[in-house]
Design a protein around this motif. Structure first.
Motif, PDB file in Angstrom:
ATOM      1  N   PHE A   1       9.046   7.571 -43.778  1.00 21.18           N
ATOM      2  CA  PHE A   1       9.951   8.040 -42.721  1.00 21.18           C
ATOM      3  C   PHE A   1       9.116   8.601 -41.581  1.00 21.18           C
ATOM      4  CE2 PHE A   1      11.812   8.832 -46.886  1.00 21.18           C
ATOM      5  CZ  PHE A   1      12.994   8.111 -46.814  1.00 21.18           C
ATOM      6  N   LEU A   2       9.575   8.368 -40.363  1.00 25.59           N
ATOM      7  CA  LEU A   2       8.855   8.930 -39.225  1.00 25.59           C
ATOM      8  C   LEU A   2       9.853   9.187 -38.101  1.00 25.59           C
ATOM      9  CD1 LEU A   2       6.008   9.689 -38.345  1.00 25.59           C
ATOM     10  CD2 LEU A   2       5.734   7.407 -37.397  1.00 25.59           C
ATOM     11  N   ALA A   3       9.653  10.281 -37.428  1.00 27.94           N
ATOM     12  CA  ALA A   3      10.536  10.655 -36.324  1.00 27.94           C
ATOM     13  C   ALA A   3      12.004  10.644 -36.770  1.00 27.94           C
ATOM     14  CB  ALA A   3      10.350   9.731 -35.120  1.00 27.94           C
TER      15      ALA A   3
ATOM     16  N   TYR B   1      -4.543  17.137 -39.226  1.00 26.87           N
ATOM     17  CA  TYR B   1      -3.268  16.771 -38.601  1.00 26.87           C
ATOM     18  C   TYR B   1      -2.081  17.413 -39.329  1.00 26.87           C
ATOM     19  CZ  TYR B   1      -4.856  13.420 -35.081  1.00 26.87           C
ATOM     20  OH  TYR B   1      -5.405  12.845 -33.956  1.00 26.87           O
ATOM     21  N   LEU B   2      -2.175  17.468 -40.649  1.00 25.83           N
ATOM     22  CA  LEU B   2      -1.070  18.057 -41.411  1.00 25.83           C
ATOM     23  C   LEU B   2      -0.877  19.522 -41.036  1.00 25.83           C
ATOM     24  CD1 LEU B   2       1.058  17.776 -43.581  1.00 25.83           C
ATOM     25  CD2 LEU B   2      -0.682  18.272 -45.309  1.00 25.83           C
TER      26      LEU B   2
ATOM     27  N   LEU C   1      -6.812  21.118 -26.827  1.00 27.93           N
ATOM     28  CA  LEU C   1      -7.792  20.466 -27.703  1.00 27.93           C
ATOM     29  C   LEU C   1      -7.116  19.444 -28.606  1.00 27.93           C
ATOM     30  CD1 LEU C   1      -9.893  23.602 -28.705  1.00 27.93           C
ATOM     31  CD2 LEU C   1     -10.513  21.788 -27.077  1.00 27.93           C
ATOM     32  N   VAL C   2      -5.916  19.791 -29.062  1.00 24.20           N
ATOM     33  CA  VAL C   2      -5.191  18.866 -29.937  1.00 24.20           C
ATOM     34  C   VAL C   2      -4.893  17.579 -29.181  1.00 24.20           C
ATOM     35  CG1 VAL C   2      -3.061  18.513 -31.233  1.00 24.20           C
ATOM     36  CG2 VAL C   2      -4.215  20.728 -31.313  1.00 24.20           C
ATOM     37  N   ILE C   3      -4.400  17.754 -27.946  1.00 23.76           N
ATOM     38  CA  ILE C   3      -4.064  16.563 -27.156  1.00 23.76           C
ATOM     39  C   ILE C   3      -5.308  15.697 -26.954  1.00 23.76           C
ATOM     40  CG2 ILE C   3      -3.338  15.768 -24.878  1.00 23.76           C
ATOM     41  CD1 ILE C   3      -1.295  17.933 -24.812  1.00 23.76           C
ATOM     42  N   GLN C   4      -6.428  16.358 -26.702  1.00 30.93           N
ATOM     43  CA  GLN C   4      -7.671  15.600 -26.510  1.00 30.93           C
ATOM     44  C   GLN C   4      -8.039  14.832 -27.769  1.00 30.93           C
ATOM     45  OE1 GLN C   4      -9.092  15.144 -23.552  1.00 30.93           O
ATOM     46  NE2 GLN C   4     -10.290  13.631 -24.713  1.00 30.93           N
ATOM     47  N   ALA C   5      -7.886  15.498 -28.914  1.00 27.67           N
ATOM     48  CA  ALA C   5      -8.218  14.833 -30.185  1.00 27.67           C
ATOM     49  C   ALA C   5      -7.305  13.622 -30.416  1.00 27.67           C
ATOM     50  CB  ALA C   5      -8.084  15.823 -31.336  1.00 27.67           C
TER      51      ALA C   5
ATOM     52  N   LEU D   1      -0.639   8.758 -33.937  1.00 22.99           N
ATOM     53  CA  LEU D   1       0.748   8.403 -33.604  1.00 22.99           C
ATOM     54  C   LEU D   1       1.730   9.209 -34.450  1.00 22.99           C
ATOM     55  CD1 LEU D   1       0.414   4.514 -33.302  1.00 22.99           C
ATOM     56  CD2 LEU D   1       0.922   6.089 -31.439  1.00 22.99           C
ATOM     57  N   THR D   2       1.388   9.348 -35.737  1.00 23.48           N
ATOM     58  CA  THR D   2       2.254  10.108 -36.628  1.00 23.48           C
ATOM     59  C   THR D   2       2.368  11.551 -36.161  1.00 23.48           C
ATOM     60  OG1 THR D   2       1.471   8.713 -38.424  1.00 23.48           O
ATOM     61  CG2 THR D   2       2.653  10.714 -39.038  1.00 23.48           C
ATOM     62  N   CYS D   3       1.229  12.089 -35.735  1.00 23.57           N
ATOM     63  CA  CYS D   3       1.240  13.465 -35.269  1.00 23.57           C
ATOM     64  C   CYS D   3       2.148  13.612 -34.046  1.00 23.57           C
ATOM     65  CB  CYS D   3      -0.182  13.912 -34.943  1.00 23.57           C
ATOM     66  SG  CYS D   3      -0.248  15.601 -34.354  1.00 23.57           S
TER      67      CYS D   3
END
Lengths: 169, 992
Positions: free
Chosen positions: A145-147, B93-94, B109-113, B130-132
């Motif tokens: 699941f995502l978003a 990321y988690l 910094l997160v956005i840069q990573a 992308l998941t993040c």
């Protein structure tokens, strides 16, 4: 004579129609919870932003909602302006809060699909696996699941991907 | 458990420790020890390696998830994002996803990573990033990284796994910043994803497109045909390899596609629709196939698709065969062993009950639904059964269904009683054939569930009783009996008090319910009631004094009692005091006027339906057809309590009809019009401008009667009579003597058909029958001198019974209010059988007026109320006086009146034989003097006239050109006063 002047239940009814949370997002799932019978949360995945206090309140309410129901009841509960689709596996309740318009059976089977993947991944999953490997459970969830939407439904594909990730350092 | 190199021993030990803690304190201690440990590690001189960082960050996360505050470790988590190792990156990321709030300083910094990972070559890293974003995306992220995601999604090089991720990530970004992602180029590429060979990509893309469609339906219309063909391929395939779920092909994707299609109407391309219909039929067919597996997963997946297909069929609401089949399938589910299925079947049937196609098919299952109401253990299933019964109820089944619902109400869960009461009350009202039944149902509701009666419910029953005089006696009797019950709810007292106060006299003949019995019964409840109810009771008492003067003494004693006069509640004091005085001082005539029976309520909107809509959340689909008009009333309930009687009864509120008819009738030029009347072919078109002045455009239909009205009262001008009609029923109605003629403007409806001969009054007649039916004949005689007119209206009673409560009201359009003054004589209240009464109406033309004044007549004959609204033959041309002049004079004046507003021209078809002498007679009767020898053409007719008004005289010139071969006229009127030409043209053209 019956002279109860204040119909309390009408107040309750009024209360229950006040949307507890409103958003105009396009996601199917608003949040997903795995709880045990005692009310301990084994996974909470939020697809809307709540503050910590609200989250705690929702967790308690969902627990109160589903634990009173037995096998003669449906797997769907109206919940504020949404609904909870849930299923019990041994001592664990898997609950999804979804939009009222969502397809109930599809959500129910999405839960089962998820449980089968967990079972395969952890080789006969039990509550303890979810505790000790909580950070992996998040990975499983994100793969499926995502978003707030379904990302992948094929168990084979998810498991293949999870195995591949497990090989990585 | 998967054994891999990444397991963190330290973490497992820590978790085990926590689990072994015997008490909350012990756990707290262990956690604090660990937090101190981690803090010292992070602050220590020794550089931590990736593994250690990962382990500690993971421990912090665990501590946080246990419900503890963690206020450090963010920096270390951000460090992990930069790691090249998947396991370290993943924990980083988690942690960010679960714990980082976007106000955090480290956000940049997160956005840069994330940016770095998006541009990485490793698909795993791209997916993590992308998941993040999908998990914790923010508007700033959408701004900074937003452009990357569509590129990844639509690039041909992107792997399937990444595409799925990117599609849902884009969905999230779209929510955050929708305008950024709406452009044609992107949409066509996104739609194309529905044909992707990888079903996982299609599933994700389907969710994304579903969201985008809501923002831009038109641009995504192309998705319909692709979705249909995709669905068709899935439905017809039996082996989709990885995407089979318990023998069902891609159930989730099927459902998603079916939902996407519900964003649009039925496909207009018949080939597409045929293909879709085939799929839908296959899905319906499959429902009755023997199951391929005994597992519940198999039936659930199959039915998930089936229910969604039925939703689509309902959405289209066009194919009767499919809808009836759906009903039959769902009807079968009502007997299923699965509670889920029964619940869902009830829910879907409720939607089907609303459609005319499937209504009957749903009704077949009424018996089963009633059983569900009785036997289901799950409250929510019973509620769906209530919803369905409510939706399927019609006139024939109403008594039975309402009976079942009433029976259910007795044992229904308290939480749903109020809604149930509302639904029962609405059904009883909507489908009542016999209003006695309706009264019984509502009184039953109060008896069974008095606590759950919303005020609207009892307001409504009193309104309906007031509006229907055939049930008033019955209602009084029934409520009287109900009040005699040993226990009786306060709401019953309210209804009883109100109804007996109005109609107690109707049952007073029986000595068991004689005046004093009624009063004593009501008063026996008084001391037990809330103040609200006491107010009503006090008002009832004063009404009873009016109805039954013989018990005045007993009632005055109660009103004058110290319990009331010195009550701690001011309202009770005031009512008791005022009513006492009213009773003592007022003559019986005055009392009778003040306390006259309530006038009828007008229908506005059903307050009950409004209430139910407010109450039910989105789960309850209201049948929003507004066909509650089976009862003719329903107004805000407050007036019941407050309104003193006012006569006359309200005229029906609808004027659009009248106005349209009045102003549009003359515009009807028929199909063939003439430009040049001389031309024998008569097919040329009329120039637009010639018509314009005659159209209703310049007199806005709605404004005509609904503009703020000013009322001119009859004999004594009453400036207080300002309010519009609607106000008359609201606040404080002007206490008008019912025998007076009231001149008021407002919204009224005139039945044109009732006066087929009205045209005759235009040109010639001043006397004649205005209206006639089997009860009444209304004639009129009129005389006009200068700017004054005198109309004598004669009302003849043709029936063998007297006409009671006779009353007339004059209505004049607000536009004309300054132009026309009316004075109406009083009429008597009663016209005995066979008698005739006259009424004189004096009219003064202050200026040229446009509309015909309306005369409303109301009376009751043999217990039935009659109201009619008639046009008065009081027309502007009646004040027109012919004048003579020579040709030269005429043409000079004609040419001088050359402004567009001074002329009106109309071409119209003759409705009578075009005889020269007849036409001449009409024109003269209309008020013009026909001028001979002015127009060179002998058939043409010119005339001149002066409209005589109080303060001015308006000259008018007419030219009428008949074309006998075409049976058409062209009429031109010029006048010095704007607007007058139109008035005259419209009037005169009606009668030629």
């Amino acid at each position: 004579m019956n002279y109860t002047v204040l119909p309390l239940t009408s107040l309750l009814t009024e209360l229950s129609v006040i949307p507890f949370f409103i958003d105009f997002a396009f996601r199917m799932i608003r949040f997903m919870l795995i709880q045990n019978r005692a009310g301990k949360t084994r996974l909470a995945k939020w697809y809307m932003s709540f503050d910590d206090e609200e989250k705690q309140k929702l967790i308690e309410e969902v627990h109160a909602c589903v634990t009173v129901r037995d096998a003669k009841h449906t797997n769907f509960v109206e919940f504020r302006n949404y609904k909870i689709v849930y299923r019990r596996y041994a001592g664990l309740y898997f609950c999804m809060c979804v939009d009222v318009e969502e397809n109930n059976l599809m959500c129910l089977e999405a839960i089962h699909n998820f449980v089968e993947v967990l079972n395969e991944y952890f080789h006969n999953v039990c509550e303890l696996d979810l505790v000790f490997n909580f950070y992996k459970v998040y990975t499983v969830v994100d793969e499926m699941f995502l978003a707030g939407e379904i990302r992948e439904t094929s168990q084979n594909k998810v498991l293949r991907q999870l195995t591949a990730l497990n090989q990585l350092e | 458990m998967p054994r891999t190199g990444d397991s963190m021993r330290g973490l497992a030990v820590f978790i085990a420790d926590i689990r072994n803690c015997k008490s909350r304190e012990q756990e707290k201690k262990r956690i604090n020890k660990e937090l101190a440990n981690i803090r010292s590690k992070f602050k220590g001189d020794k550089q931590l390696d990736g593994y250690q960082k990962k382990k500690y960050v993971c421990k912090l996360l665990f501590i946080f998830l246990l419900g503890n505050d963690v206020d450090f470790g963010h920096m270390e988590a951000v460090d992990l994002l930069a790691s090249n190792k998947y396991t370290e990156k993943q924990i980083g990321y988690l942690f960010i996803s679960v714990m980082m709030h976007h106000s955090n300083d480290l956000y940049k910094l997160v956005i840069q990573a994330i940016k770095n990972d998006l541009s990485s070559k490793d698909p795993v890293h791209i997916c993590l990033a992308l998941t993040c974003i999908a998990n914790i995306g923010t508007p700033e992220m959408a701004e900074e990284i937003g452009d990357e995601v569509p590129k990844i999604l639509t690039s041909p090089d992107t792997l399937h796994g990444v595409k799925k991720c990117a599609a849902l990530c884009l969905l999230r970004l779209f929510e955050l910043k929708s305008d950024k992602f709406i452009h044609a180029e992107l949409s066509s590429r996104l739609i194309a994803l529905l044909s992707d060979q990888h079903l996982g990509v299609v599933t994700s893309a389907c969710s994304l497109i579903q969201a985008l469609v809501t923002a831009n339906t038109v641009e995504y219309k192309g998705c319909v045909s692709l979705a249909v063909s995709r669905l068709s391929r899935i439905v017809s395939s039996t082996d989709l390899k990885d995407y089979m779920y318990y023998f069902i092909a891609a159930p989730w994707l099927s459902v998603k596609l079916l939902r996407l299609l519900q964003s649009y109407g039925q496909p207009t391309d018949s080939a597409v629709y045929e293909r879709l219909k085939e799929s839908l039929e296959t899905i319906l067919n499959r429902a009755t196939d023997p199951p391929k597996s005994k597992k519940i997963q198999h039936t659930n997946a199959k039915n998930a698709v089936l229910f969604e297909a039925i939703n689509l069929i309902i959405h289209y609401d066009s194919d009767a065969a499919l809808m009836v089949r759906s009903c039959n399938l769902l009807g079968g589910f009502l007997n299923s062993k699965e509670t889920n299925l029964r619940y869902l079947a009830l829910e879907s049937l409720t939607k089907l009950a609303v459609s005319d196609f499937s209504r009957k098919a749903v009704m077949k299952h009424q018996e089963t639904v009633v059983q569900a109401l009785k036997n289901e253990r799950d409250l929510s299933v019973r509620q769906r059964a209530v919803d369905l019964l409510y939706a399927m109820c019609d006139r024939d089944q109403a008594e039975e269904i309402v009976g079942e619902l009433l029976a259910y109400l007795e044992k229904a869960d308290y939480s749903i009683r109020e809604e149930l009461v509302l639904k029962i009350a609405i059904l009883a009202e909507k489908f009542a054939q016999d209003y006695k039944w309706y009264v019984d149902v509502v009184l039953n509701l109060i008896r069974i569930a008095g606590d759950y009666i919303a005020d609207e419910v009892w307001y409504r029953v009193t309104q309906i009783v007031i509006n229907r005089d055939d049930i008033q006696a019955y209602a009084a009797k029934t409520v009287f009996e109900a009040l005699q019950a040993p226990t009786c709810h306060e709401n019953m007292v309210k209804v009883g008090a109100y109804i007996l106060g109005e109609f107690g006299n109707l049952i007073a003949g029986d000595e068991r319910s004689g005046p004093i019995v009624q009063f004593k019964l009501l008063h026996s409840m008084f001391h037990l009631c809330s103040n609200q109810t006491k107010y009503i009771l006090l008002s009832t008492y004063i009404k009873l004094i009016n109805l039954f003067p013989e018990i005045k003494g007993d009632i005055e004693e109660v009103l004058g009692n110290d319990n009331q006069l010195r009550n701690s509640d001011a309202e009770i004091q005031q009512r008791a005091m005022e009513y006492t005085k009213l009773s003592q001082i007022a003559s019986s005539d005055l009392l009778a006027t003040v306390l006259e029976e309530m006038p009828q309520f007008t229908e506005r909107e059903s307050s009950l339906l409004a209430k139910l809509k407010k109450k039910s959340n989105t789960l309850v689909k209201e049948r929003d057809d507004g066909d509650n008009t089976s009862l003719q009333n329903g107004s805000s309930p407050v007036e019941v309590e407050r309104g003193l009687p006012s006569r006359p009864p309200p005229p029906e509120v609808n004027l659009v009809e009248l106005n349209v008819e009045l102003s549009s009738a003359p515009v009807d030029v028929g199909g063939s019009s003439l430009l040049d009347l001389e031309s024998p072919s008569g097919t040329a078109e009329i120039p637009e401008p010639a018509l314009e002045s005659g159209t209703p455009q310049d007199s806005p239909v709605l404004n005509n009667y609904s503009a703020p009205p000013a009322a001119v009262a009859a004999a004594p001008p009453a400036p207080a009579a300002e309010p519009s009609l609607l106000d008359m029923f609201g606040g404080a109605p002007p206490a008008t003597d019912p025998t007076k003629v009231q001149v008021v403007t407002g919204l009224i409806e005139c039945n044109e058909a009732a006066q087929p001969n009205f045209k005759a009054f235009i040109c010639s007649r001043n006397n004649g029958i205005l209206f006639e039916n089997e009860i009444i004949q209304i004639g009129v005689k009129s005389e006009f001198t200068g700017f004054e007119g005198k109309l004598q209206v004669f009302y003849g009673n043709k029936s063998p019974l007297p006409l009671q409560g006779f009353n007339t009201t004059l209505f004049i359009s607000p536009k004309d209010q300054p132009s026309l003054r009316l004075e109406g004589q009083k009429v008597t209240l009663l016209i005995s059988a066979g008698a005739q009464i006259p009424q004189t109406i004096k009219a003064t033309a202050v200026a040229a007026f446009g509309e015909t004044p309306l005369l409303q007549i109301s009376f009751s004959a043999a217990g039935t109320a009659h109201t009619m609204v008639l046009r008065l033959p009081l027309l502007v041309n009646k004040f027109c006086k012919g004048t003579g002049m020579g040709a030269q004079d005429f043409f000079m004046r004609w040419k001088n009146l050359n402004l567009p507003a001074q002329e009106c021209q109309k071409v119209f078809k003759a409705s009578r034989p075009m005889d020269n002498d007849l036409v001449k007679g009409k024109v003269q009767g209309f008020g013009f003097q026909v001028l001979e020898g002015v127009d060179p053409k002998p058939d043409n007719l010119v005339g001149a006239g002066i409209i005589v008004c109080e303060g001015s005289q308006v000259g008018c010139l007419l030219r009428l050109e008949p074309s006998k071969p075409a049976q058409m006229y062209r009429m031109t009127v010029r006048s010095s006063r704007e607007g007058v030409p139109e008035l005259l043209v419209n009037l005169l053209s009606q009668d030629l």
